[in-house]
Design a protein around this motif. Sequence first.
Motif, short mmCIF file in Angstrom:
data_model
loop_
_atom_site.label_atom_id
_atom_site.label_comp_id
_atom_site.label_asym_id
_atom_site.label_seq_id
_atom_site.Cartn_x
_atom_site.Cartn_y
_atom_site.Cartn_z
N ILE A 194 -12.47 5.32 -0.56
CA ILE A 194 -12.37 3.86 -0.47
C ILE A 194 -11.01 3.47 0.09
CG2 ILE A 194 -12.34 1.70 -1.81
CD1 ILE A 194 -15.14 2.91 -1.70
N GLN A 195 -9.96 4.12 -0.39
CA GLN A 195 -8.61 3.80 0.08
C GLN A 195 -8.48 4.03 1.59
OE1 GLN A 195 -6.26 2.23 -1.77
NE2 GLN A 195 -7.82 2.20 -3.36
N LYS A 196 -9.14 5.05 2.11
CA LYS A 196 -9.08 5.33 3.55
C LYS A 196 -9.74 4.23 4.39
CE LYS A 196 -8.95 10.32 3.05
NZ LYS A 196 -9.71 11.57 3.18
N LEU A 197 -10.65 3.48 3.80
CA LEU A 197 -11.33 2.40 4.51
C LEU A 197 -10.49 1.13 4.63
CD1 LEU A 197 -14.86 2.64 2.85
CD2 LEU A 197 -14.17 3.54 5.08
N TRP A 198 -9.42 1.05 3.85
CA TRP A 198 -8.66 -0.19 3.77
C TRP A 198 -7.92 -0.51 5.05
CZ3 TRP A 198 -3.46 -1.29 1.01
CH2 TRP A 198 -3.28 -2.67 0.88
N ARG A 199 -8.15 -1.71 5.53
CA ARG A 199 -7.40 -2.32 6.63
C ARG A 199 -6.81 -3.59 6.03
NH1 ARG A 199 -8.42 2.02 7.48
NH2 ARG A 199 -9.60 2.97 9.16
N SER A 242 6.28 -6.47 -3.41
CA SER A 242 6.28 -5.64 -2.21
C SER A 242 5.93 -4.21 -2.58
CB SER A 242 7.63 -5.68 -1.50
OG SER A 242 8.64 -5.11 -2.30
N SER A 243 5.40 -3.48 -1.60
CA SER A 243 5.04 -2.08 -1.82
C SER A 243 4.96 -1.35 -0.49
CB SER A 243 3.70 -1.98 -2.55
OG SER A 243 3.37 -0.62 -2.79
N ARG A 244 5.60 -0.18 -0.43
CA ARG A 244 5.52 0.64 0.78
C ARG A 244 4.17 1.32 0.90
NH1 ARG A 244 11.16 3.68 0.03
NH2 ARG A 244 10.71 3.05 -2.08
N LYS A 245 3.60 1.75 -0.22
CA LYS A 245 2.31 2.44 -0.23
C LYS A 245 1.41 1.84 -1.31
CE LYS A 245 4.09 6.81 1.46
NZ LYS A 245 4.25 8.25 1.21
N PRO A 246 0.92 0.63 -1.08
CA PRO A 246 0.09 0.00 -2.10
C PRO A 246 -1.27 0.67 -2.24
CG PRO A 246 0.11 -1.32 -0.12
CD PRO A 246 1.06 -0.19 0.11
N ILE A 247 -1.83 0.52 -3.42
CA ILE A 247 -3.20 0.98 -3.69
C ILE A 247 -4.09 -0.26 -3.66
CG2 ILE A 247 -4.75 2.01 -5.40
CD1 ILE A 247 -2.73 4.01 -4.29
N TRP A 248 -5.11 -0.22 -2.82
CA TRP A 248 -6.03 -1.34 -2.66
C TRP A 248 -6.92 -1.47 -3.88
CZ3 TRP A 248 -10.98 -0.97 0.68
CH2 TRP A 248 -11.56 -2.23 0.84
N LEU A 249 -7.08 -2.71 -4.34
CA LEU A 249 -8.00 -3.05 -5.42
C LEU A 249 -9.10 -3.94 -4.80
CD1 LEU A 249 -5.35 -4.01 -8.14
CD2 LEU A 249 -6.53 -1.81 -7.85
N PRO A 250 -10.14 -3.32 -4.24
CA PRO A 250 -11.15 -4.12 -3.55
C PRO A 250 -11.88 -5.07 -4.48
CG PRO A 250 -11.87 -1.85 -3.76
CD PRO A 250 -10.47 -1.90 -4.25
N THR A 251 -12.21 -6.23 -3.96
CA THR A 251 -12.98 -7.21 -4.73
C THR A 251 -14.46 -6.82 -4.72
OG1 THR A 251 -13.38 -8.59 -2.78
CG2 THR A 251 -11.38 -9.06 -4.09
#
Length: 141
Positions: free
Chosen positions: A16-21, A68-77
């Motif tokens: 899922i994280q790889k899909l994040w744009r 701010s974050s250099r490497k954030p983790i996406w929390l998809p809705t």
Amino acid sequence: MITDRCIRMCKTAGEIQKLWRPQIGDYAICSLGYIGILINDEKQNIKYPDGNECIAYVGVSLNGKPWSSRKPIWLPTQSQLQSMITNKGYFRFSLIELFYRFANANADKFDSMDEIWLAFVMKMLYNKVWDDEKDQWIKEV
């Protein structure tokens, strides 16, 4: 509702994280554990009060403070998770039926709809299930 388990589930859902744009309005978590909402979809040059600088995504934390974050983790809705499935060609009615069956069978395993939707997407797209004891996704055999 973003639970602690949901955050752990998102962190370990590499597919899922790889899909994040990144997009403005996305929810993400920084390395310190603060949840923020992105206000830019590209990294910015940040200068901190202590004089340090870095390139990072910027946003607003849930308590209204700068984030701010250099490497954030996406929390998809839920809607972002749903679009991952509907973009795979499932008919809307069959998707609703599949989700209904999955949610009923797994309702006692999860604490929020965000967790259930993430588990459903991981099952449908990657044949992975959440293992609470190992605190990770495992491939179902």
